[in-house]
Design a protein around this motif. Structure first.
Motif, PDB file in Angstrom:
ATOM      1  N   HIS A 170       0.840  -1.203   0.000  1.00  0.00           N
ATOM      2  CA  HIS A 170       0.000   0.000   0.000  1.00  0.00           C
ATOM      3  C   HIS A 170       0.879   1.259   0.000  1.00  0.00           C
ATOM      4  N   GLY A 171       1.935   1.250   0.823  1.00  0.00           N
ATOM      5  CA  GLY A 171       2.811   2.418   0.959  1.00  0.00           C
ATOM      6  C   GLY A 171       3.600   2.745  -0.297  1.00  0.00           C
ATOM      7  N   LEU A 172       3.772   1.746  -1.171  1.00  0.00           N
ATOM      8  CA  LEU A 172       4.499   1.965  -2.433  1.00  0.00           C
ATOM      9  C   LEU A 172       3.546   2.222  -3.601  1.00  0.00           C
ATOM     10  N   SER A 173       2.240   2.184  -3.316  1.00  0.00           N
ATOM     11  CA  SER A 173       1.256   2.299  -4.397  1.00  0.00           C
ATOM     12  C   SER A 173       0.803   3.746  -4.588  1.00  0.00           C
ATOM     13  N   LEU A 174       0.031   3.967  -5.651  1.00  0.00           N
ATOM     14  CA  LEU A 174      -0.526   5.300  -5.904  1.00  0.00           C
ATOM     15  C   LEU A 174      -1.634   5.632  -4.909  1.00  0.00           C
ATOM     16  N   ARG A 175      -2.051   4.630  -4.121  1.00  0.00           N
ATOM     17  CA  ARG A 175      -3.111   4.829  -3.127  1.00  0.00           C
ATOM     18  C   ARG A 175      -2.559   5.180  -1.743  1.00  0.00           C
ATOM     19  N   LYS A 176      -1.252   5.379  -1.649  1.00  0.00           N
ATOM     20  CA  LYS A 176      -0.599   5.481  -0.331  1.00  0.00           C
ATOM     21  C   LYS A 176      -1.145   6.600   0.559  1.00  0.00           C
ATOM     22  N   ASN A 177      -1.712   7.652  -0.026  1.00  0.00           N
ATOM     23  CA  ASN A 177      -2.249   8.756   0.790  1.00  0.00           C
ATOM     24  C   ASN A 177      -3.713   8.554   1.164  1.00  0.00           C
ATOM     25  N   ASN A 178      -4.260   7.415   0.775  1.00  0.00           N
ATOM     26  CA  ASN A 178      -5.652   7.076   1.074  1.00  0.00           C
ATOM     27  C   ASN A 178      -5.678   5.940   2.107  1.00  0.00           C
ATOM     28  N   PRO A 179      -6.863   5.570   2.617  1.00  0.00           N
ATOM     29  CA  PRO A 179      -6.905   4.638   3.751  1.00  0.00           C
ATOM     30  C   PRO A 179      -6.344   3.247   3.463  1.00  0.00           C
ATOM     31  N   PHE A 180      -5.704   2.679   4.491  1.00  0.00           N
ATOM     32  CA  PHE A 180      -5.350   1.257   4.530  1.00  0.00           C
ATOM     33  C   PHE A 180      -6.213   0.671   5.628  1.00  0.00           C
ATOM     34  N   VAL A 181      -7.200  -0.139   5.239  1.00  0.00           N
ATOM     35  CA  VAL A 181      -8.154  -0.686   6.212  1.00  0.00           C
ATOM     36  C   VAL A 181      -7.913  -2.182   6.352  1.00  0.00           C
ATOM     37  N   ALA A 182      -7.524  -2.591   7.557  1.00  0.00           N
ATOM     38  CA  ALA A 182      -7.222  -4.006   7.822  1.00  0.00           C
ATOM     39  C   ALA A 182      -8.403  -4.666   8.530  1.00  0.00           C
ATOM     40  N   VAL A 183      -8.767  -5.847   8.057  1.00  0.00           N
ATOM     41  CA  VAL A 183      -9.856  -6.625   8.658  1.00  0.00           C
ATOM     42  C   VAL A 183      -9.313  -8.002   9.018  1.00  0.00           C
ATOM     43  N   ASN A 184      -9.381  -8.358  10.293  1.00  0.00           N
ATOM     44  CA  ASN A 184      -8.997  -9.715  10.697  1.00  0.00           C
ATOM     45  C   ASN A 184     -10.242 -10.586  10.612  1.00  0.00           C
ATOM     46  N   CYS A 185     -10.332 -11.391   9.550  1.00  0.00           N
ATOM     47  CA  CYS A 185     -11.538 -12.171   9.278  1.00  0.00           C
ATOM     48  C   CYS A 185     -11.822 -13.209  10.368  1.00  0.00           C
TER      49      CYS A 185
END
Length: 229
Positions: free
Chosen positions: A30-45
């Motif tokens: 995520h941090g290396l992607s073009l989305r890096k300034n947008n949310p990273f949402v983690a879900v533990n299923c």
């Protein structure tokens, strides 16, 4: 490989034993992607009870069920809009939720529980598992169509015993980390402990190594971490 796939929007499946650092890889992608300034949402299923899973992931409209908030609530998928949704331990998803998730992957749209409207979502999905999804498909415990959707790019994170050259580097990294946290001034690992660290199989991988270093750092006196600690 993680760095190369980071710039694309393709779905990534991170596989590997528990404790190898799959969530760290997801965050790095995520941090290396073009989305890096947008949310990273983690879900533990594995941590969400089956009966709450749909409302947590897809959200719900007002009055969808007793106890629902009067204004409704967005789910994790909506919260990840323009960013990355990380589904950890995806093998633990309730079977009925797999079909809904497949729709999100295929159509990039989500429908809240109790709702009638469909919302378009722009998200990248990274999933992780420490189980053999192919085997679960054969056993009828995981949807084959979803498996192929996730299997676009599989990244296998090797176990610690498969990359022994990393063990002492990681040990020193955690010594520095706990020096800052605990106010200790450890600089060295004695030869007996070094040998034991390299010979041990680490079934719990990096997570187990970190726990062992933390325990030693709470016991150590002086500048050298020893087997005794």
């Amino acid at each position: 490989l993680a760095a190369r796939i980071a710039t694309s929007n393709s779905t990534v499946l991170l596989t590997g034993e528990s404790g190898t650092g799959k969530e760290l890889f997801a965050q790095a992608i995520h941090g290396l992607s073009l989305r890096k300034n947008n949310p990273f949402v983690a879900v533990n299923c594995a941590a969400i009870p089956d009966e709450l899973f749909e409302s947590e992931l897809f959200g719900y409209e007002a009055g969808a069920f007793s106890g629902a908030k009067k204004d409704g609530k967005p789910g994790k998928i909506e919260l990840a809009q323009s960013g990355t949704l990380f589904l950890d331990e995806i093998s633990e998803l309730p079977y009925q939720a797999l079909g809904k998730l497949l729709r999100v992957l295929q159509e990039r749209e989500v429908e809240r529980l109790g709702g009638t409207g469909i919302k378009k979502v722009d998200i990248r999905i990274i999933a992780a598992t420490n189980r053999d999804l192919k085997m679960l498909v054969q056993e009828g415990k995981f949807r084959q169509d979803l498996y192929y959707r996730l299997y676009v790019f599989e990244l296998l994170i090797p176990s610690l015993r498969q990359r022994k050259e990393d063990i002492l580097n990681l040990a020193h990294y955690y010594i520095d980390y706990f020096n800052k946290k605990l106010g200790t001034e450890v600089k060295y690992i004695d030869s007996e402990l070094q040998e034991r660290l390299l010979k041990y199989d680490w079934p719990g991988n990096v997570r187990e190594l970190k726990a062992n270093i933390e325990r030693g750092m709470n016991m150590v006196l002086g500048d050298t971490l020893s087997l005794e600690d």
